[in-house]
Design an enzyme around this catalytic site. Structure first.
Site: not given
Length: 239
Positions: A123, A125
């Site tokens: 991921k 963010h």
């Protein structure tokens, strides 16, 4: 739910009986011709993803918990795990619910243990990275997974934990197929992991247990048991 004959039930612990009965009643253990990731044609298939109801999830997580407690008791030099790690995707619910089951059975021993699982893609963010749960650095990691045939996913998990600074102290699977990983190799994937990485392993059940419950069940499943026995003889590992 399928019931094992009383004459066979005492031969294995109650948690294994409940687990094996759940496998049959929920069609977690199915029969036919299945192409495995290795390309091998198997007469049976174990799908841990079918444990998606509360009673079934309780059966498998309780079986994992009892297996882990016995595994650590038999190997007292293995340190108490800091983290239960479940490889994505099927390992995610297995890790989380097994940790709850361990805490229920032995809260004093497991109150400080965490869970972690990995994302298939990192991921970029928010809470960035590829892991969810406890960090692995400087931690003793116990990995649980559903089934192992070739050991590819197991190797990937061990390398991931190592990269994150953790140490795998044990590997526990629901079903150990116990078969040679290739024509030229006599050991099973579990045996190879023990030899290659020095990681000790445990299982809830093996192929012998599956054949035993299918034979005991009867009801037209004798032919499936015979197919599984022929498969076992064809691919049985030396370890």
């Amino acid at each position: 739910m399928a019931q094992l004959p009383p004459s066979t039930a005492p031969t294995i612990p109650a948690y294994k009986t409940a687990f094996l009965q759940a496998c049959l009643s929920a069609n977690v253990l199915t029969f036919g011709t299945y192409t495995l990731k290795s390309g091998r044609q198997s007469p049976y298939f174990f799908n841990a993803g079918a444990f998606h109801t509360a009673p079934l999830l309780s059966a498998i997580s309780t079986a994992y918990a009892h297996t882990i407690i016995a595994f650590l008791a038999e190997n007292p030099d293995i340190p108490q795990p800091d983290v239960i790690f479940g490889p994505a995707y099927k390992g995610i619910p297995l890790a989380t619910t097994t940790l709850l089951a361990l805490h229920t059975l032995a809260p004093d021993s497991w109150s400080r243990t965490s869970y972690t699982f990995n994302r298939k893609e990192a991921k970029n963010h928010g809470e960035t990275g590829s892991l969810v749960g406890s960090p692995l650095a400087n931690k003793n990691i116990l990995v649980i997974d559903d089934v192992i045939t070739a050991g590819t996913a197991m190797r990937e998990t061990i390398e991931l934990v190592k990269k994150e600074g953790g140490r795998v102290v044990g590997f526990v699977v629901a079903v150990d197929r116990g078969e040679r990983i290739s024509e030229g190799e006599s050991q099973s994937a579990m045996g190879l992991i023990r030899r290659e990485f020095g990681v000790r392993t445990a299982r809830i059940v093996g192929l012998d247990d599956l054949i035993g419950v299918v034979r005991a069940e009867g009801g037209g499943l004798e032919g499936e048991a015979e197919r599984m026995e022929r498969y076992r003889e064809r691919w049985r590992a030396s370890d």
